[in-house]
Design a protein around this motif. Structure first.
Motif, PDB file in Angstrom:
ATOM      1  N   VAL A  48       1.150  -1.341  -0.310  1.00  0.00           N
ATOM      2  CA  VAL A  48       0.629   0.348   0.069  1.00  0.00           C
ATOM      3  C   VAL A  48       1.312   1.331   0.103  1.00  0.00           C
ATOM      4  CG1 VAL A  48      -1.822   1.325   1.199  1.00  0.00           C
ATOM      5  CG2 VAL A  48      -2.153  -1.461   0.991  1.00  0.00           C
ATOM      6  N   GLY A  49       2.100   1.332   0.335  1.00  0.00           N
ATOM      7  CA  GLY A  49       3.219   2.334   0.372  1.00  0.00           C
ATOM      8  C   GLY A  49       3.444   2.746  -0.413  1.00  0.00           C
ATOM      9  N   CYS A  50       3.685   2.133  -1.679  1.00  0.00           N
ATOM     10  CA  CYS A  50       3.757   2.069  -2.604  1.00  0.00           C
ATOM     11  C   CYS A  50       2.668   2.738  -3.586  1.00  0.00           C
ATOM     12  CB  CYS A  50       4.090   0.707  -3.687  1.00  0.00           C
ATOM     13  SG  CYS A  50       4.942   1.223  -5.448  1.00  0.00           S
ATOM     14  N   ALA A  65      -4.567  -8.242 -17.589  1.00  0.00           N
ATOM     15  CA  ALA A  65      -3.846  -9.301 -17.536  1.00  0.00           C
ATOM     16  C   ALA A  65      -2.458  -9.609 -17.981  1.00  0.00           C
ATOM     17  CB  ALA A  65      -4.471 -10.849 -17.939  1.00  0.00           C
ATOM     18  N   ARG A  66      -2.050  -8.927 -19.248  1.00  0.00           N
ATOM     19  CA  ARG A  66      -0.736  -9.568 -19.924  1.00  0.00           C
ATOM     20  C   ARG A  66       0.007  -7.314 -18.961  1.00  0.00           C
ATOM     21  NH1 ARG A  66      -0.783 -10.673 -25.500  1.00  0.00           N
ATOM     22  NH2 ARG A  66       0.957 -11.163 -25.040  1.00  0.00           N
ATOM     23  N   PRO A  67       1.539  -7.469 -18.914  1.00  0.00           N
ATOM     24  CA  PRO A  67       2.196  -6.787 -18.979  1.00  0.00           C
ATOM     25  C   PRO A  67       2.132  -5.810 -19.511  1.00  0.00           C
ATOM     26  CG  PRO A  67       3.118  -8.784 -18.365  1.00  0.00           C
ATOM     27  CD  PRO A  67       2.121  -9.094 -18.715  1.00  0.00           C
ATOM     28  N   GLY A  68       1.866  -5.738 -21.340  1.00  0.00           N
ATOM     29  CA  GLY A  68       2.080  -5.131 -22.075  1.00  0.00           C
ATOM     30  C   GLY A  68       0.468  -4.035 -21.758  1.00  0.00           C
ATOM     31  N   ALA A  69      -0.038  -4.462 -21.346  1.00  0.00           N
ATOM     32  CA  ALA A  69      -1.729  -3.826 -21.418  1.00  0.00           C
ATOM     33  C   ALA A  69      -1.693  -3.543 -20.326  1.00  0.00           C
ATOM     34  CB  ALA A  69      -2.793  -5.026 -21.426  1.00  0.00           C
ATOM     35  N   VAL A  81       9.423  -0.344 -13.212  1.00  0.00           N
ATOM     36  CA  VAL A  81       8.355  -0.384 -12.065  1.00  0.00           C
ATOM     37  C   VAL A  81       7.786  -1.414 -11.851  1.00  0.00           C
ATOM     38  CG1 VAL A  81       7.799   0.693 -10.572  1.00  0.00           C
ATOM     39  CG2 VAL A  81       9.107   1.533 -11.587  1.00  0.00           C
ATOM     40  N   LEU A  82       7.379  -1.473 -13.147  1.00  0.00           N
ATOM     41  CA  LEU A  82       5.900  -2.623 -13.793  1.00  0.00           C
ATOM     42  C   LEU A  82       6.200  -4.133 -13.073  1.00  0.00           C
ATOM     43  CD1 LEU A  82       3.054  -3.168 -14.110  1.00  0.00           C
ATOM     44  CD2 LEU A  82       3.921  -3.343 -16.991  1.00  0.00           C
ATOM     45  N   SER A  83       7.274  -4.237 -13.853  1.00  0.00           N
ATOM     46  CA  SER A  83       8.034  -5.681 -13.581  1.00  0.00           C
ATOM     47  C   SER A  83       8.444  -6.230 -12.118  1.00  0.00           C
ATOM     48  CB  SER A  83       9.727  -5.406 -14.127  1.00  0.00           C
ATOM     49  OG  SER A  83       8.898  -5.573 -15.765  1.00  0.00           O
ATOM     50  N   GLU A  84       8.986  -4.561 -11.230  1.00  0.00           N
ATOM     51  CA  GLU A  84       9.189  -5.666  -9.981  1.00  0.00           C
ATOM     52  C   GLU A  84       8.558  -5.655  -9.172  1.00  0.00           C
ATOM     53  OE1 GLU A  84       8.684  -2.943  -7.357  1.00  0.00           O
ATOM     54  OE2 GLU A  84       9.738  -3.916  -6.207  1.00  0.00           O
TER      55      GLU A  84
END
Length: 143
Positions: A48-50, A65-69, A81-84
């Protein structure tokens, strides 16, 4: 007969003056034997802090559901950041990751039961925030 590491461990355990190598070996043994435990509260604080975690959880809850979307849907988030965040949320068991054996490989994320419960709580907080407060100027009596 003790090997080199056994001898160093024995010296360290009996309080003899230790060397750099002795300390290093003992630190490695301690790290391997007792992984750091994170309390549920600390995990919640991390999520929640992020500023991005809540957005990622809500987007996955909305069916993206997909990372690109997800990257296209969440304004301002970088690929790194999304990957992390996806990795961390999966590690905390809020998301599940499914990799399809296709060419090219396809990855999709889904909310787990814990993730759905957290998204429900976040939605309730948002609803609470959007309700008109009783301390609004229109609700105060004239003095």
């Amino acid at each position: 007969m003790l090997g080199a590491s056994g001898w160093i461990e024995q010296r360290a355990l009996f309080g003899e003056r230790s060397t750099f190598w002795c300390n290093l070996l003992m630190q490695k043994r301690i790290k391997k034997s007792s992984p750091p435990l994170r309390s549920t509260y600390k995990k919640l604080e991390d999520v929640v802090g992020c500023k991005w975690s809540v957005s990622v959880l809500q987007a996955v809850g909305a069916g993206i559901a997909r990372p690109g979307a997800l990257e296209r849907h969440i304004d301002g988030i970088s690929t790194k950041v999304l990957s992390e965040r996806l990795r961390k949320l999966t590690q905390y068991e809020l998301l599940s990751k499914q990799i399809f054996a296709e060419s090219p490989p396809r990855t999709e994320y889904r909310l787990t039961d814990k993730g759905r419960k957290l998204v429900d709580i976040i939605d309730r907080i948002r609803t609470l925030d959007e309700e008109p407060g009783k301390a609004d100027k229109g609700d105060l009596p004239d003095s």
